[in-house]
Design a protein around this motif. Sequence first.
Motif, PDB file in Angstrom:
ATOM      1  N   VAL A 162     -33.900  31.472 -48.389  1.00  0.00           N
ATOM      2  CA  VAL A 162     -34.648  31.001 -47.222  1.00  0.00           C
ATOM      3  C   VAL A 162     -35.676  29.926 -47.604  1.00  0.00           C
ATOM      4  O   VAL A 162     -36.412  29.437 -46.756  1.00  0.00           O
ATOM      5  N   TYR A 163     -35.707  29.558 -48.875  1.00  0.00           N
ATOM      6  CA  TYR A 163     -36.506  28.411 -49.328  1.00  0.00           C
ATOM      7  C   TYR A 163     -35.664  27.148 -49.196  1.00  0.00           C
ATOM      8  O   TYR A 163     -34.448  27.180 -49.405  1.00  0.00           O
ATOM      9  N   PHE A 164     -36.308  26.034 -48.873  1.00  0.00           N
ATOM     10  CA  PHE A 164     -35.604  24.736 -48.864  1.00  0.00           C
ATOM     11  C   PHE A 164     -35.453  24.260 -50.305  1.00  0.00           C
ATOM     12  O   PHE A 164     -34.372  23.909 -50.747  1.00  0.00           O
ATOM     13  N   ASP A 165     -36.561  24.277 -51.052  1.00  0.00           N
ATOM     14  CA  ASP A 165     -36.553  23.922 -52.467  1.00  0.00           C
ATOM     15  C   ASP A 165     -36.641  25.218 -53.273  1.00  0.00           C
ATOM     16  O   ASP A 165     -37.706  25.819 -53.401  1.00  0.00           O
ATOM     17  N   LYS A 166     -35.516  25.647 -53.795  1.00  0.00           N
ATOM     18  CA  LYS A 166     -35.435  26.955 -54.458  1.00  0.00           C
ATOM     19  C   LYS A 166     -36.274  27.013 -55.748  1.00  0.00           C
ATOM     20  O   LYS A 166     -36.581  28.089 -56.241  1.00  0.00           O
ATOM     21  N   THR A 167     -36.674  25.847 -56.260  1.00  0.00           N
ATOM     22  CA  THR A 167     -37.502  25.837 -57.469  1.00  0.00           C
ATOM     23  C   THR A 167     -38.957  26.198 -57.159  1.00  0.00           C
ATOM     24  O   THR A 167     -39.754  26.415 -58.070  1.00  0.00           O
TER      25      THR A 167
ATOM     26  N   ASP B  45     -36.196  25.819 -41.992  1.00  0.00           N
ATOM     27  CA  ASP B  45     -36.044  27.275 -42.040  1.00  0.00           C
ATOM     28  C   ASP B  45     -34.629  27.633 -41.589  1.00  0.00           C
ATOM     29  O   ASP B  45     -34.235  27.300 -40.474  1.00  0.00           O
ATOM     30  N   PRO B  46     -33.851  28.325 -42.432  1.00  0.00           N
ATOM     31  CA  PRO B  46     -32.486  28.674 -42.046  1.00  0.00           C
ATOM     32  C   PRO B  46     -32.404  29.880 -41.118  1.00  0.00           C
ATOM     33  O   PRO B  46     -31.343  30.170 -40.566  1.00  0.00           O
ATOM     34  N   VAL B  47     -33.520  30.595 -40.932  1.00  0.00           N
ATOM     35  CA  VAL B  47     -33.542  31.798 -40.077  1.00  0.00           C
ATOM     36  C   VAL B  47     -34.229  31.487 -38.744  1.00  0.00           C
ATOM     37  O   VAL B  47     -33.604  31.498 -37.683  1.00  0.00           O
ATOM     38  N   ALA B  48     -35.540  31.235 -38.802  1.00  0.00           N
ATOM     39  CA  ALA B  48     -36.295  30.844 -37.606  1.00  0.00           C
ATOM     40  C   ALA B  48     -36.165  29.329 -37.470  1.00  0.00           C
ATOM     41  O   ALA B  48     -37.029  28.564 -37.897  1.00  0.00           O
ATOM     42  N   VAL B  49     -35.068  28.924 -36.883  1.00  0.00           N
ATOM     43  CA  VAL B  49     -34.662  27.509 -36.874  1.00  0.00           C
ATOM     44  C   VAL B  49     -35.586  26.650 -36.014  1.00  0.00           C
ATOM     45  O   VAL B  49     -36.324  27.159 -35.157  1.00  0.00           O
ATOM     46  N   ALA B  50     -35.513  25.336 -36.243  1.00  0.00           N
ATOM     47  CA  ALA B  50     -36.395  24.378 -35.571  1.00  0.00           C
ATOM     48  C   ALA B  50     -36.259  24.424 -34.044  1.00  0.00           C
ATOM     49  O   ALA B  50     -37.220  24.147 -33.324  1.00  0.00           O
ATOM     50  N   THR B  51     -35.087  24.805 -33.551  1.00  0.00           N
ATOM     51  CA  THR B  51     -34.860  24.906 -32.101  1.00  0.00           C
ATOM     52  C   THR B  51     -35.855  25.865 -31.455  1.00  0.00           C
ATOM     53  O   THR B  51     -36.287  25.648 -30.318  1.00  0.00           O
ATOM     54  N   ILE B  52     -36.209  26.928 -32.168  1.00  0.00           N
ATOM     55  CA  ILE B  52     -37.156  27.917 -31.629  1.00  0.00           C
ATOM     56  C   ILE B  52     -38.522  27.261 -31.416  1.00  0.00           C
ATOM     57  O   ILE B  52     -39.158  27.451 -30.372  1.00  0.00           O
TER      58      ILE B  52
END
Length: 291
Positions: free
Chosen positions: A183-188, A247-254
Amino acid sequence: MTSNSWKNKGKSINVFGRKLFVIDTGLVSSLTEKPLKETLVILHGYPTSSYDYYKVLPVLIKKYRVIIHDHLGFGFSNKPLDYSYSLIEQADFALQLWKQLNVTKITLLAHDYGTSIATEILARHNKQQIDLQINKLIICNGSIHIELSQLRTIQKLLKSKITGKWVAKLTSYTIFKKNLRNVYFDKTKVTEEELKEMWFQLKQNNGRKVIHLLSNYINERYYFWHRWIGALKETQIPTKIIWAKNDPVAVATIANLLAKEISNNKLFWIENCGHFPMLEKPNEWSKLVLE
């Protein structure tokens, strides 16, 4: 920061016969030694804890008295087996805690799971059922519009009455780590040490035995949809929507939909950032909160 270092910042407070872990930075800023006028209360997300804010707390206390607690069932708080873990009751606990701390005026900040607790508090506030002045509301990456949320497979399995208990038993650090990294954009931006501390806190006080019970919040978001979305539509409280765009869960559309529904709001985006902006981009997130 280690879990023990974080735990040493707070204390256990008895609320309704249960112990909540609470960090209260007090009425005096360590930098100015002057009484602070505003109190910021924070409602954290799932399945983590108040530890999500360890990077940003030193910045937030420059302006606010910060109060953040681990919800019942999370972090260092009690995790009873004989409990419903309803978001309605989580709101009861938050309100009673603040009352015990003599808090009457707040800025309310909520992320993820905490946004549903916040909307329940708003519903009561709109009907003048609580004696609490909410000066500002800050909402961050929560699947309030659950119908738009992109739930992870493990969330769907945990919320099921059939599979939840078994999935909780089988969940390991490896599975937890994989799901949180995703759920991180940058996994590092999330370290192995951070993930281990989060897992350690999740397991505290028999935490794995209640994780599937906590997951029922997803079902409640459907059940109380009209109450909670209605509360946001009705409120006149100045609202800041701070949203990590990737955010892959609480997406920008929300976030876009909330910006249309809440009458007195401003929407701020954090680019190239996933579900935990206070951990992935703490400086940018803090700046938006404090502006």
